[in-house]
Design an enzyme around this catalytic site. Structure first.
Site, PDB file in Angstrom:
ATOM      1  N   HIS A  53       0.822  -1.210   0.000  1.00 45.62           N
ATOM      2  CA  HIS A  53       0.000   0.000   0.000  1.00 45.62           C
ATOM      3  C   HIS A  53       0.859   1.265   0.000  1.00 45.62           C
ATOM      4  O   HIS A  53       0.517   2.261  -0.644  1.00 45.62           O
ATOM      5  CB  HIS A  53      -0.929  -0.012   1.214  1.00 45.62           C
ATOM      6  CG  HIS A  53      -1.624   1.279   1.456  1.00 45.62           C
ATOM      7  ND1 HIS A  53      -1.372   2.071   2.548  1.00 45.62           N
ATOM      8  CD2 HIS A  53      -2.538   1.951   0.707  1.00 45.62           C
ATOM      9  CE1 HIS A  53      -2.115   3.153   2.489  1.00 45.62           C
ATOM     10  NE2 HIS A  53      -2.834   3.120   1.384  1.00 45.62           N
TER      11      HIS A  53
ATOM     12  N   GLU B 252      -2.919   7.971   7.774  1.00 48.38           N
ATOM     13  CA  GLU B 252      -4.057   7.249   7.195  1.00 48.38           C
ATOM     14  C   GLU B 252      -4.457   6.089   8.106  1.00 48.38           C
ATOM     15  O   GLU B 252      -5.638   5.860   8.355  1.00 48.38           O
ATOM     16  CB  GLU B 252      -3.683   6.740   5.798  1.00 48.38           C
ATOM     17  CG  GLU B 252      -4.830   6.047   5.068  1.00 48.38           C
ATOM     18  CD  GLU B 252      -4.447   5.588   3.655  1.00 48.38           C
ATOM     19  OE1 GLU B 252      -3.406   6.048   3.122  1.00 48.38           O
ATOM     20  OE2 GLU B 252      -5.195   4.757   3.100  1.00 48.38           O
TER      21      GLU B 252
ATOM     22  N   GLU C 217       1.642   2.037  -3.421  1.00 43.02           N
ATOM     23  CA  GLU C 217       0.533   2.690  -4.137  1.00 43.02           C
ATOM     24  C   GLU C 217       0.676   4.209  -3.981  1.00 43.02           C
ATOM     25  O   GLU C 217       0.490   4.961  -4.936  1.00 43.02           O
ATOM     26  CB  GLU C 217      -0.795   2.197  -3.553  1.00 43.02           C
ATOM     27  CG  GLU C 217      -2.018   2.824  -4.187  1.00 43.02           C
ATOM     28  CD  GLU C 217      -3.194   2.770  -3.230  1.00 43.02           C
ATOM     29  OE1 GLU C 217      -3.422   1.707  -2.613  1.00 43.02           O
ATOM     30  OE2 GLU C 217      -3.872   3.806  -3.088  1.00 43.02           O
ATOM     31  N   HIS C 218       1.019   4.662  -2.786  1.00 42.78           N
ATOM     32  CA  HIS C 218       1.211   6.101  -2.558  1.00 42.78           C
ATOM     33  C   HIS C 218       2.443   6.628  -3.289  1.00 42.78           C
ATOM     34  O   HIS C 218       2.400   7.686  -3.913  1.00 42.78           O
ATOM     35  CB  HIS C 218       1.379   6.371  -1.057  1.00 42.78           C
ATOM     36  CG  HIS C 218       0.088   6.417  -0.319  1.00 42.78           C
ATOM     37  ND1 HIS C 218      -0.409   7.565   0.240  1.00 42.78           N
ATOM     38  CD2 HIS C 218      -0.820   5.447  -0.063  1.00 42.78           C
ATOM     39  CE1 HIS C 218      -1.561   7.300   0.837  1.00 42.78           C
ATOM     40  NE2 HIS C 218      -1.828   6.020   0.675  1.00 42.78           N
TER      41      HIS C 218
END
Lengths: 462, 462
Positions: B86, B166, B89-90
């Site tokens: 993840h 997040e 992904e950023h």
């Protein structure tokens, strides 16, 4: 389930899954760190190839305990290869380029000695108890199998069948063992202690020669091993023999630090229930994740040791007195803490009902004692008595040469050193009642615990 | 919690932790495999560098959906590096050697398009919806960031702070999300789906440039990617543009097969309870480990899909009718099955009480429906109706171009192929009532399930 002091007295952890022991004879269970009086004059040094050596002279009897501890346990296994550390414990008894399979065992028994091996989360150890005159022979055999095993497909297949059968008989045939495995897998959300030492069946079945060879080449090296020699021998003799045998084994590549996945913060209450027709008496245990001697802040593990002793460490403990003696509702009740681990470890309370008492009554009474010790802490008197029992336990430990070897070996294999062992009773003596209360309050939170229930009959449902 | 058909209708899986979506806009949730009528004329081919391309022509509107799916998800992460998929992904939205950070996003919004990305256990996907004339530009940007990211310590630190925040806001501030994480860690005893997609906080904090660079170099390669283009475009055009852009990216080293640790046999009933003052209505869900489309035997996942639909797939389902409509004890009740996973997946039933009903009443009623469907199976009539609803759902799915792109992308990223998608309704049509009963009986065993409870207030104890 036994208290720490019972361990120090030499009781075997026969039902624990933490240690997987290879026959021919039962190994002594590793015990927890403890101090050693000056008269023991423990010596430690390094061989040129990086192998650490600890010598514990003990001249009361003409025997010597020889142990090699490898800093490799099930928690170091690669993902999907569970069981390979214990598999290796077995493979180490197979043929080498110099000796046929079984030759080492026969050499030990021919001279009236005993030998064995065991695997835990953090280490794999091999040991022999023999006359001092046989020490060089033991070292020679042990140094040989450190590097010279012959790992063929045939050897792998044959011994893999043995460990699969061992799993079937020791785990899958035992409701208690099956429950323990799933409790571990639930208690530990991330840390590898959630994986059984013996391995998951479906992964054990896939272990192969390539895996085994890679594992052997990586971990079975002098610079990843600790030699412990306790008994009727002098340090100079041990050094000379060790250099002559182990000293000839080439140093392996440096291993990376043993940094494993650690636990996240836990936020929930979890339960694990197994109902089985083979269970006659219900029982339960509640566990928490707590720091070990290696992972904790200074003094935390010592305080947890005393907390376990006061709460449930034997017949004088609060749990035993309240549930078994006074209320009479439990056939057993206690607590224990496994401090000698590389990473965070578990603190456990347990109980089983007696007579007409229900398991829920016993659990409620155990929980009440946990809540009470969290809220009110311990008295100066019970703290002093617990400390005294620990110090006295050392007297018993010293009576067993292999207990001392186990204390040093397990400590050195889990990130500690000789000084940690020698200063342990001093650190225990310094623990205050406030510190015991603080660790109880910090760690024994029922809303963040895992409870396993072993029940006699199938529950409702399907 | 939504039924599969609701997914196909385009409902966002907003509360699911299975997908971590990067803003700027919410991504469509990936949907499950389905067949495609002949008029869609799906084309698939490989570029010379190993990148797979699927083209789904749809000329009803002058737009095109462009997606790149990487076969890398959180379940592929190395031990101790949770969250890195993840995190990547950023990082893919940061500067490359050819474009400043934010330039891609601005190019999309300048032409009135939309873009996003998401990460799941098995894949990471990036997508844009734009006018067909902008397709080459999208490919050019996407091909650029496949290999040319600039990963400095500064970029890593800044974006790591973003993912940590997040996690704090999406997980740690949400009792439901915290419970879901610990249920997953309990349900899965060995398989990596037990680790949250977003990562464990303590491991996310340690992610660094070395980890990120190794991850990028290993997985962000054309031979580990699937390009899906759906919309107002012809296959020949897509092929020409793909060769001109992606075709210039060098093939990476072959990746090993995606063989991950699998589940052992499960033998216990487990519960996970979170009590939190922020919870107003209690709820529970019970989960089982079941095969996915990729891991199951032929027909098993199809039967589980129909089982979930009949048992709890919407307002006509048994659970909804019994608990919400007839007994009136539940505000919600249902079931779902997440079939499009590489490894074994979960089958879930859930419910929440209404009015004065207790959560234990709702759970007992849900369990009773589970036991009934295990014992008596399903009727021919409800099976046919469930099949009809699935086939009709395809009509809705086809109305959304990006639904089709998601169906193909998620299937191809989890071990399936174009034919698996195209033949799916045929396979659904062939499922018999006996097969549905068989999977219910085999998998929905309450004594081997994991139940999570979200409760409004602190429980007794401490």
């Amino acid at each position: 389930m036994t208290s720490r002091i019972e361990w120090l007295r030499g009781t075997l952890l026969a039902t624990s899954l933490a240690f997987v022991v290879t026959s021919p004879v039962l190994a002594e269970s590793p015990v927890l760190p403890n101090t050693v009086p000056a008269e023991f004059k423990v010596t430690d040094f390094l061989l040129d190839n990086g192998m650490e050596v600890v010598v514990i002279p003990d001249h009361r009897a003409p025997i010597v305990t020889h142990m090699v501890w490898y800093k490799i346990g099930s928690a170091d296994e690669p993902p999907g290869k569970s069981g390979i550390a214990h598999f290796f414990e077995h493979l180490m008894f197979k043929a080498t380029t110099n000796h046929a399979a079984g030759e080492f065992d026969r050499a030990v028994s021919d001279i009236g000695g005993s030998n064995n091996a065991f695997t835990s989360y953090d280490y794999t150890a091999f040991h022999e108890t023999v006359a001092p005159s046989a020490l060089e022979l033991m070292m020679s055999f042990e140094a040989d199998r450190m590097r010279n095993l012959i790992l063929t497909d045939d050897v792998i297949k044959t011994e893999r069948d043995v460990i699969l059968e061992e799993r079937r008989s020791r785990i899958d045939n035992s409701p208690e063992a099956v429950l323990d495995e799933e409790v571990d897998a639930t208690l530990w959300q991330n840390q590898p202690y959630r994986i059984p030492v013996i391995g998951w069946m479906q992964e054990m079945q896939q272990l192969n020669r390539v895996d085994a060879t890679a594992f052997y080449d990586k971990y079975y090296r002098p610079n990843n091993a600790v030699l412990i020699v306790a008994g009727d021998v002098e340090p100079d003799t041990v050094r000379a023999l060790a250099e002559k045998t182990y000293g000839k084994v080439a140093r392996g590549p440096d291993l990376p630090p043993r940094i494993r996945p650690v636990e996240p913060e836990q936020n929930t209450k979890r339960t694990v229930t197994l109902s089985d027709a083979r269970v006659s008496v219900p029982s339960f245990s509640t566990q928490w994740v707590v720091p070990s001697y290696h992972s904790g802040k200074p003094g935390e593990a010592e305080a947890l040791d005393l907390l376990a002793e006061i709460l449930g460490g034997g017949n004088r403990s609060r749990l035993y007195q309240a549930l078994v003696v006074q209320q009479g509702i439990a056939s057993s009740a206690g607590a224990f803490f496994q401090g000698t681990m590389l990473d965070d470890t578990n603190f456990t309370v347990y109980g089983a009902p007696r007579g007409d008492a229900r398991i829920s009554d016993v659990e409620a009474a155990v929980d009440a004692e946990v809540v009470r010790i969290v809220k009110d802490g311990v008295t100066p008197s019970e703290l002093e008595k617990a400390k005294d029992r620990y110090v006295r336990s050392m007297i018993f430990a010293r009576d067993k040469q292999d207990s001392m070897a186990n204390i040093y070996g397990s400590t050195l294999a889990t990130g500690g050193n000789v000084q940690d062992v020698q200063q342990w009773t001093d650190r225990i003596r310094k623990v205050t009642a406030d510190e015991v209360k603080a660790v109880a309050a910090r760690y024994l939170v029922l809303a963040r615990s895992t409870t396993g229930y072993l029940l006699p009959q199938q529950q409702a449902g399907n």
